[in-house]
Design a protein around this motif. Structure first.
Motif, PDB file in Angstrom:
ATOM      1  N   LYS A  70       0.819  -1.183  -0.138  1.00  0.00           N
ATOM      2  CA  LYS A  70       0.003   0.014  -0.007  1.00  0.00           C
ATOM      3  C   LYS A  70       0.721   1.325  -0.070  1.00  0.00           C
ATOM      4  O   LYS A  70       0.314   2.400   0.246  1.00  0.00           O
ATOM      5  CB  LYS A  70      -0.973   0.102   1.337  1.00  0.00           C
ATOM      6  N   ALA A 116      -0.691   3.531   5.035  1.00  0.00           N
ATOM      7  CA  ALA A 116      -0.586   2.178   4.908  1.00  0.00           C
ATOM      8  C   ALA A 116      -0.979   1.551   6.114  1.00  0.00           C
ATOM      9  O   ALA A 116      -1.802   0.212   6.099  1.00  0.00           O
ATOM     10  CB  ALA A 116       0.649   1.542   4.398  1.00  0.00           C
ATOM     11  N   GLU A 119      -4.661   1.758   6.908  1.00  0.00           N
ATOM     12  CA  GLU A 119      -5.387   1.112   5.829  1.00  0.00           C
ATOM     13  C   GLU A 119      -5.391  -0.416   6.137  1.00  0.00           C
ATOM     14  O   GLU A 119      -6.471  -1.060   5.727  1.00  0.00           O
ATOM     15  CB  GLU A 119      -4.850   1.555   4.532  1.00  0.00           C
TER      16      GLU A 119
END
Length: 231
Positions: A70, A116, A119
């Motif tokens: 990510k 990241a 997420e």
């Protein structure tokens, strides 16, 4: 915390970061909170003499791959992912909670790494217990063989005080039997606190060994970290 922008604003504002860390400590590491979590998971407060090293290592590697996927390549190239903590040492007894680390090029982490982690389901809980530039993210595992445990990720500078201690303890245990035994014996002795459901006392007690004392001294770490005295 809703967005990476909000988290990053806190990280970059030392005063807000300290206050945020205090608030999160009450929520995440408060004894009532840990006891409640322990009631939901047998593994939450379980001390294991024979952890499945290879299986946990594979799991941690997979988490790192997910997070790094990510992060844009131009940022990712300056980051290092490592399996750290007791579960990264084959044969070391301990809890089921694995640790990972994202080592950064600079003291201030890139926003993309923070994004990241969020997420990927990790929660930012502020400054860790080692150093003011050691940021902690945690996630409760909800499925698989680690369901009911939590994973912690350090976000800290490669070559910095916290990273050096984390790596030194792991590598000395991997390569020196005396150091391995020093840490193992302190953890086994501290395990009585886990049996009583007191993870905080366990974490404090397991640090009472020559290995950790010398690793901390070697890298300028003075514990406990006093948030009130951080600049």
């Amino acid at each position: 915390m809703a967005t990476a922008d909000e988290a990053y604003e806190i990280i970059m504002d030392r005063k807000r970061l300290i206050e945020y860390t205090k608030e999160q400590a009450k929520i995440i590491f408060g004894q009532k909170s840990l006891q409640a979590a322990g009631q939901l998971s047998e593994k939450m407060n379980k001390f294991e003499m024979d952890l499945p090293y290879e299986k946990i290592t594979e799991f941690v590697a997979g988490v790192g791959q997910e997070i790094f996927s990510k992060i844009p390549e131009e940022v990712r190239k300056d980051l290092v992912w490592e399996h750290v903590g007791s579960t990264s040492i084959k044969g070391m007894p301990g809890t089921w909670h694995p640790d990972g680390a994202i080592f950064t090029k600079d003291a201030n982490p890139p926003k993309e790494a923070v994004a990241a982690l969020l997420e990927s389901g990790f929660r930012f809980i502020g400054i860790g217990r080692l150093h003011k530039y050691d940021l902690w993210f945690v996630k409760t595992m909800t499925e698989g063989f680690l369901a009911g445990t939590f994973m912690k990720i350090h976000l800290t500078q490669l070559g910095g005080n916290a990273a050096n201690v984390i790596q030194e303890v792991r590598d000395r245990c991997r390569n020196n039997q005396e150091d391995f035994d020093s840490y193992k014996n302190s953890k086994v002795k501290a395990a009585q606190h886990m049996a009583e459901g007191n993870m905080l006392l366990y974490k404090q007690a397991k640090g009472d060994c020559d290995l950790l004392r010398t690793a901390h001294a070697n890298n300028g770490i003075n514990l406990p970290l006093d948030l009130e005295k951080l600049d």
